[in-house]
Design a protein around this motif. Structure first.
Motif, PDB file in Angstrom:
ATOM      1  N   SER A  45      39.068  39.950  32.009  1.00  0.00           N
ATOM      2  CA  SER A  45      40.499  39.669  32.020  1.00  0.00           C
ATOM      3  C   SER A  45      41.140  40.485  33.140  1.00  0.00           C
ATOM      4  N   LYS A  46      42.413  40.210  33.401  1.00  0.00           N
ATOM      5  CA  LYS A  46      43.145  40.990  34.415  1.00  0.00           C
ATOM      6  C   LYS A  46      43.101  42.467  34.068  1.00  0.00           C
ATOM      7  N   LYS A  47      43.300  42.746  32.784  1.00  0.00           N
ATOM      8  CA  LYS A  47      43.312  44.129  32.317  1.00  0.00           C
ATOM      9  C   LYS A  47      41.909  44.731  32.512  1.00  0.00           C
TER      10      LYS A  47
ATOM     11  N   THR B 152      41.451  45.673  36.128  1.00  0.00           N
ATOM     12  CA  THR B 152      42.171  46.861  36.616  1.00  0.00           C
ATOM     13  C   THR B 152      41.592  48.159  36.038  1.00  0.00           C
TER      14      THR B 152
END
Ligand code: S3P
Length: 162
Positions: free
Chosen positions: A109-111, A114
């Motif tokens: 996921s994006k999270k 990051t």
């Protein structure tokens, strides 16, 4: 069980989720190397990389790999680079969760992206993946292709093969 089951593989291969499921199924203790390093340092992996540098993180992994040699009965979820510190032994099962780069990238996921300092740059992550492919295979006692399989399917495959 008189050995450990160690899950290795690139970021996004689901090592933590699978280790949790496998430890329940086999009634074994669970060890997550990233989580333990975070706890010991009081920092997230991202912060360890930022404040102390990658070398410091790798050194923590190396120490943990040595400790693991005296432990038994654990399902171990490793960080994607931990494999390099595993020394061959006749006891532990080292399971490589294999899939292609695109599949792994799309699973994060994006999270999730990051949180992972080595996935900040996609091309750099792809090169790292290509550089590690053969290394994961060399370290593994078992290779499991995970693409499009459920956690349950993979757990039962591992159970049959160890
Ligand atoms: C790394 C993978 C990460 C974490 C660190 C370095 C790597 O773990 O250990 O960011 O070198 O591939 P996951 O594989 O659980 O994402």
């Amino acid at each position: 069980m008189n050995k450990n089951i160690i899950l290795i593989g690139f970021m996004g291969s689901g090592k933590s989720t699978l280790a949790r499921a496998l430890s329940k199924k086999l009634n074994l203790k669970l060890l997550d190397t990233d989580a333990l390093i975070k706890e010991r340092c009081g920092l997230s992996v991202k912060e360890i990389f930022k404040q102390k540098g990658e070398e410091f993180f790798r050194n923590e992994e190396k120490k943990l790999a040595l400790e693991l040699e005296n432990m038994r009965g654990f399902v171990v979820s490793t960080g994607g680079g931990f494999y390099q510190f595993l020394r061959a032994n006749d006891r532990d099962s080292v399971i490589y969760l294999r899939a292609d780069f695109e599949f792994l990238k799309n699973r994060l996921s994006k999270k999730g992206l990051t949180k992972r300092p080595l996935f900040k740059d996609e091309e750099a992550a792809r090169s790292l993946f290509n550089a590690r492919l053969a290394e994961y295979e060399k370290k593994a006692t078992h290779i499991i292709d995970i693409k499009n399989k459920s956690v349950l399917q993979i757990v039962s495959e591992i159970k049959k093969r160890i």
